[in-house]
Design an enzyme around this catalytic site. Structure first.
Site, mmCIF file in Angstrom:
data_model
loop_
_atom_site.group_PDB
_atom_site.id
_atom_site.type_symbol
_atom_site.label_atom_id
_atom_site.label_comp_id
_atom_site.label_asym_id
_atom_site.label_seq_id
_atom_site.Cartn_x
_atom_site.Cartn_y
_atom_site.Cartn_z
ATOM 1 N N TYR A 27 0.870 -1.172 0.000
ATOM 2 C CA TYR A 27 0.000 0.000 0.000
ATOM 3 C C TYR A 27 0.910 1.225 0.000
ATOM 4 O O TYR A 27 1.277 1.755 1.035
ATOM 5 C CB TYR A 27 -0.941 -0.003 1.202
ATOM 6 C CG TYR A 27 -1.911 1.161 1.219
ATOM 7 C CD1 TYR A 27 -2.455 1.656 0.046
ATOM 8 C CD2 TYR A 27 -2.268 1.755 2.419
ATOM 9 C CE1 TYR A 27 -3.338 2.720 0.054
ATOM 10 C CE2 TYR A 27 -3.158 2.822 2.448
ATOM 11 C CZ TYR A 27 -3.686 3.297 1.262
ATOM 12 O OH TYR A 27 -4.549 4.374 1.279
ATOM 13 N N ASP A 44 -1.757 -1.478 -4.243
ATOM 14 C CA ASP A 44 -2.147 -0.123 -4.610
ATOM 15 C C ASP A 44 -0.874 0.710 -4.603
ATOM 16 O O ASP A 44 -0.390 1.101 -3.545
ATOM 17 C CB ASP A 44 -3.181 0.410 -3.609
ATOM 18 C CG ASP A 44 -3.565 1.851 -3.870
ATOM 19 O OD1 ASP A 44 -3.043 2.447 -4.835
ATOM 20 O OD2 ASP A 44 -4.384 2.393 -3.106
ATOM 21 N N HIS A 99 -11.762 0.923 -5.217
ATOM 22 C CA HIS A 99 -10.872 0.145 -6.084
ATOM 23 C C HIS A 99 -11.558 -1.160 -6.472
ATOM 24 O O HIS A 99 -12.525 -1.580 -5.833
ATOM 25 C CB HIS A 99 -9.576 -0.204 -5.351
ATOM 26 C CG HIS A 99 -8.738 0.962 -4.973
ATOM 27 N ND1 HIS A 99 -7.525 1.241 -5.562
ATOM 28 C CD2 HIS A 99 -8.913 1.928 -4.029
ATOM 29 C CE1 HIS A 99 -6.990 2.319 -5.004
ATOM 30 N NE2 HIS A 99 -7.823 2.746 -4.072
#
Length: 256
Positions: free
Chosen positions: A106, A147, A247
């Protein structure tokens, strides 16, 4: 053939039902989750285990949080990204499963760019590159999924002009993303797809309906994993469900 997915769920407590439902449909062997927004002890392990997955979680109250879910045994776990012992944010977890080294990432957002968040983002990307360099020297299958908070090119954002100075699209961000690929990592979706303006993230409101999105969720594969790459798709189905994450999953399939 192992199927590996990455998905920023934007709160696992709110989205565990979506996770379980999607896992039944898509049948991934490994799921790399981001933005859990919970501590390890409040992660919904019962629901995840009932769906057939073992898990390793690095959590943080209300913010960040990453996890690896797998239908296989999980071992040799790393819970931090090397390079800054003072960084206690839950943004990285890495482990061995299904014969592959996988990492759930992340990456920091970096906005606003005129404060401390953007230098932190760039430093984090430099640390990731340094760590990936070491892993690649082992010459084994590795998948860095997550991500990345980076739209690699203007083809990956609906409004390139409007996002030109956003931390997700700035030149220094894109340079560091390219530096990862220059190590020998293959960006799985782009390797198999030439389409422009296909996205994995849409803000809330009318963005999904209008397809005003960004492609910021990626699976980066070592050469030994890339040689086994059969497919990689962005599954928009969960983004259309009620109360979704902003997402949607990205899934790649490797030969055995």
């Amino acid at each position: 053939m192992p199927r590996i997915a990455t998905w920023n769920v934007n709160s696992i407590k709110q989205r565990v039902g979506h996770l379980v439902e999607w896992a039944k449909i898509a049948e991934p062997d490994v799921i790399l989750l981001q933005e859990l927004k919970c501590t390890e002890d409040s992660f919904p392990r019962m629901e995840v285990e009932a769906a057939g997955y073992k898990s390793v979680v690095v959590g943080q109250k209300s913010y960040n949080g990453v996890a690896i879910l797998s239908r296989h045994e999980i071992s040799d776990v790393r819970t931090t990204l090397p390079g800054d012992e003072s960084d206690e944010r839950a943004r990285y977890v890495e482990a061995e499963t299904a014969g592959i080294r996988v990492a759930s990432i992340y990456l920091p957002n970096g906005n606003p760019v005129d404060g401390p968040k953007y230098p932190y983002k760039l430093d984090w990307m430099d640390r990731l590159r340094a760590h990936a360099t070491g892993l690649l020297k082992q010459e084994r299958p590795v998948v860095f999924g997550g991500d990345y908070n980076c739209a690699p090119t203007d083809d990956d954002v609906y409004d390139p002009e409007g996002f030109a100075d956003d931390a997700l699209c700035r030149l220094d961000t894109r340079k560091r993303f390219r530096a990862l690929t220059y190590l020998g990592l293959t960006e799985a979706w782009r390797a198999l797809h030439g389409e422009k303006h296909v996205y994995s993230y849409w803000d809330y409101g009318a963005a999904f309906r209008n397809d005003d999105g960004l492609r910021i969720d990626h699976l980066l594969l070592s050469p030994q994993a890339a040689d086994r790459l059969q497919s990689c798709e962005i599954d928009t189905t969960p983004r259309g469900w009620d109360r979704p994450s902003d997402h949607t999953p990205v899934v790649c399939e490797l030969t055995a």
